[in-house]
Design an enzyme around this catalytic site. Structure first.
Site, PDB file in Angstrom:
ATOM      1  N   SER B  18     115.675-129.610 189.823  1.00  0.00           N
ATOM      2  CA  SER B  18     115.992-129.791 191.031  1.00  0.00           C
ATOM      3  C   SER B  18     114.790-128.728 191.674  1.00  0.00           C
ATOM      4  CB  SER B  18     117.402-128.845 191.570  1.00  0.00           C
ATOM      5  OG  SER B  18     117.511-129.073 192.877  1.00  0.00           O
ATOM      6  N   HIS B  45     117.488-133.895 191.431  1.00  0.00           N
ATOM      7  CA  HIS B  45     117.632-133.822 192.864  1.00  0.00           C
ATOM      8  C   HIS B  45     116.803-134.408 193.800  1.00  0.00           C
ATOM      9  CE1 HIS B  45     120.959-130.472 192.038  1.00  0.00           C
ATOM     10  NE2 HIS B  45     121.331-131.785 191.503  1.00  0.00           N
ATOM     11  N   ASP B 138     124.134-127.181 189.502  1.00  0.00           N
ATOM     12  CA  ASP B 138     124.449-128.678 188.897  1.00  0.00           C
ATOM     13  C   ASP B 138     123.765-128.603 187.639  1.00  0.00           C
ATOM     14  OD1 ASP B 138     125.048-131.170 188.821  1.00  0.00           O
ATOM     15  OD2 ASP B 138     123.814-131.976 190.008  1.00  0.00           O
TER      16      ASP B 138
END
Lengths: 272, 198
Positions: B18, B45, B138
């Site tokens: 991310s 992401h 995540d």
């Protein structure tokens, strides 16, 4: 997160198949499993207690509502909607004065309203007959009511701006009790109907079928079957629109369509 | 002497990242051995409503072709896959992808936990999971699921990360096998490549 095995999933789909008229056998495994796990957690059930509960018709309605994915947006992929407005619909209008459109798997209706706004801005809303179907009756009611969470309207508004509509999305809804309530006249002529893509038959002929991000929940065999139904439901030279990451290339009827727009996944039926 | 021990043939690598992971990813992809013997599946992401540009940006320097898979597309060796914008990316038992628009997880779609979790289910102990820099949790659970099913787990050295929340989350959930800097991950992949007869 709980985990359940394939045998449990099979027990669940078998029971639904025998007790009710739905068949989830050919749903894509990983997302179907996540939906089942979600239901087990939501209702605090075990697989065995879920199976008992599934015999009750009332619970089945709730189950259908949870098992289907109802996450959608207005004007999702704005460039797709621009192509519809600028190329596809004008092309249909060259041959037909009246247009018939099917939203297959319409969920909570965001795409139905997007289409209605598009047609209204083209000033042809009343030349178009729209049929919107879903297997979940609860979600059809929600689609008809056209009341959406205000927090979603931010994203919808951004999509509408990228779609380059003629006004503002705010022209089409009012804030009532914390909800965005859509202008009902947009869908006055839309027929919302219960229809199951898996078991349902052909019920009409269309110039344009939209089924975006619905078949991703099916395995390839089932996609193949559903695509045959879409092929049959289209007039010759009618259009089929699927999700931006879906494809026709693997299916039996691929050679009966040509690609009109590969980026937006719009196909045209060229053979019966 | 190699510092890594490879006692089995792996079938896939799955990478999550991310905020702050882009440079690391580019470095990994630009140093990948040619004809890399197993598929690399990336869930990063990204902006939900920007469909184009990301795969192109990664492809510029990548040795292998980077593509965003279509729904139900088969997974092939030598390819690098990127989860498309605004879809969750799952791996199915028949070694193909499926996409979904389910609810966001950890405020993310694609969610790394979904790609890692389904990969772990399909590839079991034949999977390598790599988690890079990122600002939320995540992927942390996904790495635990990989480890629980016997796969090999690698996180980017937190001190090297622009934001270390993501690798640290994974280290909190499970006992990570290797904590490596990007250069070491590049080295790891080169040594892994040598295990395969081409």
């Amino acid at each position: 997160m709980k985990d359940i095995d394939i045998a449990d999933l099979r027990r669940i789909t078998e029971l639904i198949k025998t007790k009710h008229s739905y068949d989830f056998t050919n749903y894509a495994m990983s997302s179907f499993k996540r939906r089942i796990v979600r239901i087990l957690e939501l209702y605090n059930l075990t697989v065995d207690s879920l199976i008992v509960k599934l015999s009750q018709p009332k619970f089945l309605e709730e189950f259908l509502n949870e098992i289907t994915v109802n996450v959608t947006e207005m004007f999702r992929d704005p460039s797709f909607w621009r192509v519809l407005r600028d190329d596809i619909i004008p092309a249909i209008l060259l041959n037909h004065q009246k247009i018939r459109i099917w939203h297959a798997g319409c969920s909570s209706g965001e795409e139905v309203f997007s289409m209605a706004i598009l047609l209204k801005e083209m000033d042809i809303l009343h030349n178009v007959q729209v049929i919107a179907t879903d297997l979940d009756t609860n979600i059809l009611e929600r689609a008809k009511s056209g009341a959406y969470n205000l927090k979603n309207m931010d994203l919808n508004e951004k999509n509408y701006i990228r779609f380059q509509g003629t006004g503002s999305l705010k022209d089409y809804y009012q804030e009532v009790n914390g909800k965005a309530v859509m202008d009902k006249s947009l869908v006055m002529d839309v027929s919302f109907r219960k229809h199951d893509l898996v078991k349902g038959g052909i019920f009409n002929k269309f110039d344009l079928v939209l089924c975006r991000n619905v078949m991703i929940y099916f395995n390839q065999a089932l996609q193949n079957e559903v695509l045959k139904k879409f092929h049959e439901s289209l007039f010759k030279y009618g259009y089929l629109a699927i999700g931006s990451k879906e494809s026709l290339i693997w299916c039996d009827i691929a050679n009966k369509f040509i690609v009109v727009n590969n980026e937006e996944k719009i196909y045209k039926k060229i053979k019966d | 002497m190699s510092k890594f021990k490879f006692n089995k043939k792996y079938k896939a690598i799955v990478i999550g990242g991310s905020a702050g992971s882009f440079q690391g990813i580019v470095k990994i992809l630009s140093n990948l051995p040619e004809h890399f013997p197993i598929p690399i599946i990336m869930c990063l992401h990204r902006l939900k409503h920007v469909r184009n540009g990301f795969v192109e940006a990664l492809s510029i320097k990548s040795i292998a072709e980077v593509t965003e898979p279509h729904d139900k597309e088969s997974i092939k060796k030598g390819k690098v896959y990127l989860a498309p914008a605004n879809y969750h990316l799952s791996i199915e038992l028949g070694h193909y992808f499926s996409l979904s628009t389910e609810e966001m997880i950890n405020n993310s779609r694609p969610a790394i936990d979904i790609t890692l979790g389904t990969s772990a289910y399909v590839y079991r102990d034949k999977l390598i999971g790599i988690l890079l820099s990122g600002a939320n949790r995540d992927g942390g659970l996904g790495m635990k699921w990989i480890k629980d099913r016997g796969g090999l787990t690698i996180v980017q050295e937190p001190s090297e990360c622009m934001i270390d929340t993501m690798p640290k989350a994974a280290m909190g959930y499970t006992n990570i096998d290797h904590v490596l800097k990007i250069d070491q991950i590049v080295q790891f992949l080169k040594e892994l490549d040598k295990q395969y007869i081409k």
